[in-house]
Scaffold this motif. Structure first.
Motif, PDB file in Angstrom:
ATOM      1  N   THR A  12       0.818  -1.223   0.000  1.00 38.11           N
ATOM      2  CA  THR A  12       0.000   0.000   0.000  1.00 38.11           C
ATOM      3  C   THR A  12       0.848   1.268   0.000  1.00 38.11           C
ATOM      4  O   THR A  12       0.303   2.363   0.152  1.00 38.11           O
ATOM      5  N   GLN A  13       2.164   1.150  -0.179  1.00 37.39           N
ATOM      6  CA  GLN A  13       3.025   2.320  -0.013  1.00 37.39           C
ATOM      7  C   GLN A  13       2.714   3.426  -1.019  1.00 37.39           C
ATOM      8  O   GLN A  13       2.665   4.601  -0.655  1.00 37.39           O
ATOM      9  N   ARG A  14       2.502   3.077  -2.280  1.00 37.11           N
ATOM     10  CA  ARG A  14       2.216   4.098  -3.291  1.00 37.11           C
ATOM     11  C   ARG A  14       0.946   4.864  -2.944  1.00 37.11           C
ATOM     12  O   ARG A  14       0.905   6.104  -3.042  1.00 37.11           O
ATOM     13  N   VAL A  15      -0.092   4.149  -2.533  1.00 38.62           N
ATOM     14  CA  VAL A  15      -1.360   4.799  -2.205  1.00 38.62           C
ATOM     15  C   VAL A  15      -1.211   5.644  -0.943  1.00 38.62           C
ATOM     16  O   VAL A  15      -1.748   6.756  -0.865  1.00 38.62           O
ATOM     17  N   ARG A  16      -0.488   5.150   0.050  1.00 41.32           N
ATOM     18  CA  ARG A  16      -0.259   5.935   1.269  1.00 41.32           C
ATOM     19  C   ARG A  16       0.504   7.208   0.942  1.00 41.32           C
ATOM     20  O   ARG A  16       0.210   8.281   1.481  1.00 41.32           O
ATOM     21  N   LEU A  76      10.125  18.317   0.337  1.00 37.66           N
ATOM     22  CA  LEU A  76       8.901  17.527   0.494  1.00 37.66           C
ATOM     23  C   LEU A  76       8.491  16.878  -0.822  1.00 37.66           C
ATOM     24  O   LEU A  76       8.055  15.717  -0.848  1.00 37.66           O
ATOM     25  N   TYR A  77       8.612  17.618  -1.919  1.00 38.05           N
ATOM     26  CA  TYR A  77       8.242  17.051  -3.216  1.00 38.05           C
ATOM     27  C   TYR A  77       9.210  15.940  -3.616  1.00 38.05           C
ATOM     28  O   TYR A  77       8.798  14.918  -4.181  1.00 38.05           O
ATOM     29  N   LEU A  78      10.499  16.141  -3.313  1.00 34.82           N
ATOM     30  CA  LEU A  78      11.489  15.107  -3.608  1.00 34.82           C
ATOM     31  C   LEU A  78      11.196  13.841  -2.798  1.00 34.82           C
ATOM     32  O   LEU A  78      11.257  12.725  -3.332  1.00 34.82           O
ATOM     33  N   LEU A  79      10.868  14.005  -1.523  1.00 34.98           N
ATOM     34  CA  LEU A  79      10.537  12.853  -0.682  1.00 34.98           C
ATOM     35  C   LEU A  79       9.268  12.158  -1.176  1.00 34.98           C
ATOM     36  O   LEU A  79       9.151  10.930  -1.094  1.00 34.98           O
ATOM     37  N   VAL A 107      11.592   3.528  -2.106  1.00 34.37           N
ATOM     38  CA  VAL A 107      12.922   3.591  -1.507  1.00 34.37           C
ATOM     39  C   VAL A 107      12.839   3.873  -0.012  1.00 34.37           C
ATOM     40  O   VAL A 107      13.561   3.269   0.792  1.00 34.37           O
ATOM     41  N   ILE A 108      11.961   4.808   0.382  1.00 34.76           N
ATOM     42  CA  ILE A 108      11.749   5.093   1.803  1.00 34.76           C
ATOM     43  C   ILE A 108      10.258   5.095   2.097  1.00 34.76           C
ATOM     44  O   ILE A 108       9.434   5.302   1.209  1.00 34.76           O
ATOM     45  N   LEU A 109       9.914   4.867   3.355  1.00 34.15           N
ATOM     46  CA  LEU A 109       8.517   4.905   3.758  1.00 34.15           C
ATOM     47  C   LEU A 109       8.030   6.353   3.784  1.00 34.15           C
ATOM     48  O   LEU A 109       8.768   7.243   4.243  1.00 34.15           O
ATOM     49  N   MET A 121       7.926  12.320   4.195  1.00 32.31           N
ATOM     50  CA  MET A 121       7.013  13.455   4.157  1.00 32.31           C
ATOM     51  C   MET A 121       6.371  13.734   5.506  1.00 32.31           C
ATOM     52  O   MET A 121       6.382  14.869   5.997  1.00 32.31           O
ATOM     53  N   VAL A 122       5.800  12.704   6.114  1.00 28.86           N
ATOM     54  CA  VAL A 122       5.060  12.900   7.366  1.00 28.86           C
ATOM     55  C   VAL A 122       5.993  13.372   8.475  1.00 28.86           C
ATOM     56  O   VAL A 122       5.637  14.250   9.273  1.00 28.86           O
ATOM     57  N   LEU A 123       7.201  12.811   8.524  1.00 30.65           N
ATOM     58  CA  LEU A 123       8.162  13.203   9.561  1.00 30.65           C
ATOM     59  C   LEU A 123       8.551  14.667   9.428  1.00 30.65           C
ATOM     60  O   LEU A 123       8.617  15.397  10.430  1.00 30.65           O
TER      61      LEU A 123
END
Length: 358
Positions: free
Chosen positions: A264-268, A319-322, A330-332, A337-339
């Motif tokens: 679900t990572q892409r959707v999250r 933020l856009y890069l993340l 690559v990263i959660l 972004m959320v962090l």
């Protein structure tokens, strides 16, 4: 109380005025530059050109809306400082919290409005502009879908999400990795929360297989209900790798993927990008407002504005890069972004509680 409300309305009006000026200026500058790059394309006719500029402007507004919130605050505070209005408010006994309140209220309301726009097809503006650029309509028909849902594998020859119709549908039901049933239909319609296969041919495979046992059996039904809860929009969004989601699409796609045990990572990532990331602008508004001294003589306003504008672009770019990196897995997104937004929120809360009392 009446004077406080007049101060609130005055400051809020200045902030709103600069926000609309900056937001629309950035949007149409973006759209105009993009249009100049495609002068020799298929944008023939005045109506097509206007529509293309509108779609590109909407896409740019979606992209630059949070930036406009911060830039407008910087411009509004500089105006208040240069006109000595800010010093007058403090001399009349208004606190930093009272003067900051209009900025917080307006930016919070506009951020909620911005997030709310992502419940609509507003997010498809770039897709519509690309379709006009290539001289064709937005493609709403999906072909040759092959996917898994619960214990079934499904092939759809042609899917029309807008009409909630599918042509040439085949469903292969599995039980403990054993094929037990096959459903064929030339047409299926989504109604309520289920698919209704018209003139369905149902083939039952015997289980367990044994010599001399019952062979394949075939049934024909005028209509057959199946695939409960499998919505057409989610079909195309999830299994075709759709780039443009609404928040509702992303939420339903997340539920579907989670129920199937899929990633679900892409959707999250898309959900956080639309519903969480925009609040970075509100937090920067609070931090930057309290970082600019109220006296024009004690600071170079031009240099300060330049630094804060550059910092805003840097944070937005990170933020856009993340967001893009999180889409690749690559990263959660929670660690990217959320962090970042959470840390900005902590910084804004600290600034509000500590700096406003100095």
């Amino acid at each position: 109380m009446g004077n406080a409300m007049r101060m609130f309305r005055y400051v809020a009006w200045i902030y709103l005025k600069y926000f609309f000026i900056i937001a629309f200026a950035l949007s149409f500058l973006f759209a105009g530059l993009d249009y100049l790059q495609h002068l020799g394309s298929k944008l023939n006719g005045f109506n097509i050109k206007v529509l293309y500029l509108f779609y590109k402007g909407s896409y740019a507004l979606d992209l630059l809306f949070p930036l406009a919130l911060v830039f407008a605050m910087i411009a509004a505070k500089v105006v208040l400082i240069r006109s000595n209005a800010l010093l007058s408010f403090y001399a009349l006994g208004y606190s930093k919290k009272q003067v900051l309140t209009p900025f917080i209220a307006v930016s919070f309301f506009l951020t909620l409005l911005y997030v709310g726009m992502h419940f609509s097809s507003f997010v498809d503006a770039d897709l519509s502009a690309r379709a006009l650029l290539h001289g064709k309509r937005v493609e709403n028909i999906k072909r040759n879908l092959f996917l898994k849902y619960n214990e079934s594998f499904i092939y759809i020859g042609q899917l029309v999400p807008a009409k909630k119709e599918a042509q040439d549908i085949r469903i292969y039901r599995m039980t403990e990795k054993e094929l037990v049933q096959m459903i064929y239909g030339q047409k299926a319609i989504f109604k309520g929360d289920r698919w209704i296969v018209k003139d369905a041919k149902i083939v039952f495979k015997p289980t367990p297989k044994k010599l001399g046992g019952k062979g394949f059996s075939v049934e024909h039904k005028e209509s057959y209900e199946t695939l409960f809860g499998f919505k057409p929009k989610i079909l195309t969004s999830v299994f075709q790798g759709k780039k443009y989601y609404t928040i509702q699409d992303a939420y339903e796609a997340f539920r579907l993927l989670a129920s199937q045990g899929l990633d679900t990572q892409r959707v999250r990532t898309l959900f956080y990008h639309m519903a969480v990331t925009p609040f970075f602008a509100l937090f920067l508004v609070i931090i930057f407002f309290l970082s600019i001294p109220p006296y024009a003589r004690s600071v170079n306003l031009l240099l300060t504005s330049f630094v804060l504008t550059g910092t805003t672009l840097f944070v937005w770019g990170i933020l856009y890069l993340l967001y893009r990196i999180s889409q690749t897995g690559v990263i959660l997104p929670e660690m990217g972004m959320v962090l970042i937004v959470f840390l900005l929120g902590i910084g804004a809360l600290y600034s509000y509680l500590v700096r406003t009392n100095r």
